[in-house]
Design a protein around this motif. Sequence first.
Motif, PDB file in Angstrom:
ATOM      1  N   ARG A  99     -33.263 -23.902  35.859  1.00 19.22           N
ATOM      2  CA  ARG A  99     -32.114 -24.975  35.562  1.00 19.22           C
ATOM      3  C   ARG A  99     -31.885 -25.265  34.168  1.00 19.22           C
ATOM      4  O   ARG A  99     -33.138 -25.345  33.740  1.00 19.22           O
ATOM      5  CB  ARG A  99     -32.010 -26.005  36.657  1.00 19.22           C
ATOM      6  N   PRO A 100     -30.885 -25.641  33.598  1.00 17.66           N
ATOM      7  CA  PRO A 100     -30.801 -25.807  32.184  1.00 17.66           C
ATOM      8  C   PRO A 100     -31.779 -27.068  31.835  1.00 17.66           C
ATOM      9  O   PRO A 100     -32.438 -27.083  30.934  1.00 17.66           O
ATOM     10  CB  PRO A 100     -29.457 -26.324  32.009  1.00 17.66           C
ATOM     11  N   ASP A 101     -31.880 -28.138  32.527  1.00 23.10           N
ATOM     12  CA  ASP A 101     -32.871 -29.254  32.129  1.00 23.10           C
ATOM     13  C   ASP A 101     -34.277 -28.729  32.309  1.00 23.10           C
ATOM     14  O   ASP A 101     -35.196 -29.222  31.615  1.00 23.10           O
ATOM     15  CB  ASP A 101     -32.659 -30.458  33.405  1.00 23.10           C
ATOM     16  N   GLU A 102     -34.522 -27.642  33.459  1.00 22.45           N
ATOM     17  CA  GLU A 102     -35.931 -27.048  33.406  1.00 22.45           C
ATOM     18  C   GLU A 102     -36.394 -26.459  32.167  1.00 22.45           C
ATOM     19  O   GLU A 102     -37.370 -26.459  31.552  1.00 22.45           O
ATOM     20  CB  GLU A 102     -36.143 -26.499  34.356  1.00 22.45           C
ATOM     21  N   TYR A 103     -35.506 -25.665  31.750  1.00 23.64           N
ATOM     22  CA  TYR A 103     -35.504 -24.902  30.458  1.00 23.64           C
ATOM     23  C   TYR A 103     -35.564 -25.796  29.214  1.00 23.64           C
ATOM     24  O   TYR A 103     -36.743 -25.319  28.588  1.00 23.64           O
ATOM     25  CB  TYR A 103     -34.077 -23.927  30.094  1.00 23.64           C
ATOM     26  N   LYS A 104     -35.008 -26.780  29.165  1.00 24.69           N
ATOM     27  CA  LYS A 104     -34.996 -27.699  28.166  1.00 24.69           C
ATOM     28  C   LYS A 104     -36.513 -28.430  27.867  1.00 24.69           C
ATOM     29  O   LYS A 104     -37.166 -28.483  27.124  1.00 24.69           O
ATOM     30  CB  LYS A 104     -34.062 -28.833  28.189  1.00 24.69           C
ATOM     31  N   ALA A 105     -37.041 -28.823  29.015  1.00 18.45           N
ATOM     32  CA  ALA A 105     -38.159 -29.358  29.239  1.00 18.45           C
ATOM     33  C   ALA A 105     -39.189 -28.696  28.924  1.00 18.45           C
ATOM     34  O   ALA A 105     -40.326 -28.933  28.047  1.00 18.45           O
ATOM     35  CB  ALA A 105     -38.324 -29.748  30.868  1.00 18.45           C
ATOM     36  N   LEU A 106     -39.325 -27.178  28.935  1.00 20.42           N
ATOM     37  CA  LEU A 106     -40.102 -26.211  28.539  1.00 20.42           C
ATOM     38  C   LEU A 106     -40.141 -25.965  27.229  1.00 20.42           C
ATOM     39  O   LEU A 106     -41.257 -26.082  26.235  1.00 20.42           O
ATOM     40  CB  LEU A 106     -40.161 -25.059  29.458  1.00 20.42           C
ATOM     41  N   GLY A 107     -38.803 -25.857  26.518  1.00 18.24           N
ATOM     42  CA  GLY A 107     -38.748 -25.919  25.117  1.00 18.24           C
ATOM     43  C   GLY A 107     -38.968 -27.055  24.395  1.00 18.24           C
ATOM     44  O   GLY A 107     -39.841 -26.808  23.366  1.00 18.24           O
ATOM     45  N   ASP A 108     -38.735 -28.100  24.959  1.00 13.34           N
ATOM     46  CA  ASP A 108     -39.294 -29.544  24.305  1.00 13.34           C
ATOM     47  C   ASP A 108     -40.901 -29.470  24.054  1.00 13.34           C
ATOM     48  O   ASP A 108     -41.345 -29.866  23.244  1.00 13.34           O
ATOM     49  CB  ASP A 108     -38.862 -30.622  24.855  1.00 13.34           C
ATOM     50  N   LYS A 109     -41.455 -29.111  25.216  1.00 16.60           N
ATOM     51  CA  LYS A 109     -43.022 -29.226  25.416  1.00 16.60           C
ATOM     52  C   LYS A 109     -43.711 -28.073  24.549  1.00 16.60           C
ATOM     53  O   LYS A 109     -44.876 -28.281  23.933  1.00 16.60           O
ATOM     54  CB  LYS A 109     -43.514 -29.305  26.708  1.00 16.60           C
ATOM     55  N   TYR A 110     -43.030 -26.710  24.657  1.00 12.50           N
ATOM     56  CA  TYR A 110     -43.994 -25.728  24.127  1.00 12.50           C
ATOM     57  C   TYR A 110     -43.320 -25.082  22.849  1.00 12.50           C
ATOM     58  O   TYR A 110     -43.845 -24.071  22.368  1.00 12.50           O
ATOM     59  CB  TYR A 110     -44.177 -24.906  25.280  1.00 12.50           C
ATOM     60  N   GLY A 111     -42.085 -25.363  22.782  1.00  9.36           N
ATOM     61  CA  GLY A 111     -41.364 -24.452  21.789  1.00  9.36           C
ATOM     62  C   GLY A 111     -40.873 -23.099  22.384  1.00  9.36           C
ATOM     63  O   GLY A 111     -40.924 -23.329  23.754  1.00  9.36           O
ATOM     64  N   LEU A 112     -40.510 -22.167  21.537  1.00 12.97           N
ATOM     65  CA  LEU A 112     -39.974 -20.954  22.201  1.00 12.97           C
ATOM     66  C   LEU A 112     -41.166 -20.137  22.593  1.00 12.97           C
ATOM     67  O   LEU A 112     -42.195 -20.143  21.913  1.00 12.97           O
ATOM     68  CB  LEU A 112     -39.480 -20.421  21.102  1.00 12.97           C
ATOM     69  N   ALA A 113     -41.001 -19.464  23.571  1.00 13.87           N
ATOM     70  CA  ALA A 113     -41.975 -18.689  24.194  1.00 13.87           C
ATOM     71  C   ALA A 113     -41.201 -17.377  24.664  1.00 13.87           C
ATOM     72  O   ALA A 113     -40.028 -17.511  25.168  1.00 13.87           O
ATOM     73  CB  ALA A 113     -42.929 -18.982  25.320  1.00 13.87           C
ATOM     74  N   PHE A 114     -41.749 -16.124  24.982  1.00 13.86           N
ATOM     75  CA  PHE A 114     -41.025 -15.082  25.624  1.00 13.86           C
ATOM     76  C   PHE A 114     -40.351 -15.477  26.766  1.00 13.86           C
ATOM     77  O   PHE A 114     -39.439 -14.789  27.195  1.00 13.86           O
ATOM     78  CB  PHE A 114     -42.151 -13.928  25.612  1.00 13.86           C
ATOM     79  N   GLU A 115     -41.267 -16.020  27.755  1.00 14.26           N
ATOM     80  CA  GLU A 115     -40.856 -16.451  28.964  1.00 14.26           C
ATOM     81  C   GLU A 115     -39.316 -17.029  29.064  1.00 14.26           C
ATOM     82  O   GLU A 115     -38.626 -17.026  30.087  1.00 14.26           O
ATOM     83  CB  GLU A 115     -41.761 -17.151  29.681  1.00 14.26           C
ATOM     84  N   TRP A 116     -39.020 -17.794  28.151  1.00 16.27           N
ATOM     85  CA  TRP A 116     -37.640 -18.381  28.183  1.00 16.27           C
ATOM     86  C   TRP A 116     -36.902 -18.321  26.707  1.00 16.27           C
ATOM     87  O   TRP A 116     -36.014 -19.257  26.401  1.00 16.27           O
ATOM     88  CB  TRP A 116     -37.807 -19.786  28.459  1.00 16.27           C
ATOM     89  N   HIS A 117     -37.037 -16.926  26.139  1.00 19.92           N
ATOM     90  CA  HIS A 117     -36.221 -16.779  25.178  1.00 19.92           C
ATOM     91  C   HIS A 117     -35.103 -16.455  25.390  1.00 19.92           C
ATOM     92  O   HIS A 117     -34.643 -16.348  26.410  1.00 19.92           O
ATOM     93  CB  HIS A 117     -36.784 -15.557  24.252  1.00 19.92           C
ATOM     94  N   GLU A 118     -34.063 -15.939  24.324  1.00 22.16           N
ATOM     95  CA  GLU A 118     -32.504 -15.917  24.351  1.00 22.16           C
ATOM     96  C   GLU A 118     -31.972 -14.647  25.250  1.00 22.16           C
ATOM     97  O   GLU A 118     -31.063 -14.874  25.594  1.00 22.16           O
ATOM     98  CB  GLU A 118     -31.656 -15.890  23.176  1.00 22.16           C
ATOM     99  N   ASP A 119     -33.028 -13.814  25.678  1.00 16.91           N
ATOM    100  CA  ASP A 119     -32.589 -12.726  26.724  1.00 16.91           C
ATOM    101  C   ASP A 119     -32.549 -13.096  28.035  1.00 16.91           C
ATOM    102  O   ASP A 119     -31.566 -12.889  28.802  1.00 16.91           O
ATOM    103  CB  ASP A 119     -33.522 -11.516  26.513  1.00 16.91           C
ATOM    104  N   PHE A 120     -33.175 -14.445  28.254  1.00 15.61           N
ATOM    105  CA  PHE A 120     -33.132 -14.859  29.574  1.00 15.61           C
ATOM    106  C   PHE A 120     -32.337 -16.066  29.705  1.00 15.61           C
ATOM    107  O   PHE A 120     -31.767 -16.419  30.898  1.00 15.61           O
ATOM    108  CB  PHE A 120     -34.504 -14.987  29.919  1.00 15.61           C
TER     109      PHE A 120
END
Length: 138
Positions: A99-120
């Motif tokens: 969900r968008p809030d889950e995506y944001k939580a991961l990005g806030d904590k870890y920065g960008l990673a393959f698992e949640w980059h812009e292809d996904f």
Amino acid sequence: MSDWPGFSFDPGARNRVPDDQILPILDIRILDGSGVEHRYDPNRVLIAAMGGEVRHMPPDPSKSSVISGEAGCLTYRSVDLSIDLTPAEMDRFIRHALRPDEYKALGDKYGLAFEWHEDFYHPQSGRAEQPLRAPWDE
């Protein structure tokens, strides 16, 4: 057009495992609550999630989710990431269906990673761009 107000996070990598714990590329591991380390490659982990295997792994009650704070988690390991998620969050995470809030939580904590980059995920809305749907999705 989404009515989501939009967000972005600092893409710089942070909160990563020490160099001596980095896994080889394409090596994905999920540690369950009984201490079993399940080993996958990127294709096999998707098959495991789509078959319901991941969501039925026993969680570790002593670990809390980095997304929701909820207790009872599995630990996802890939390259330099180590992420504690509930079985339901782990299932969505692997299927690129956060969900968008889950995506944001991961990005806030870890920065960008393959698992949640812009292809996904759309980087401003956090909307899953190509989620894999499962029969148990709402």
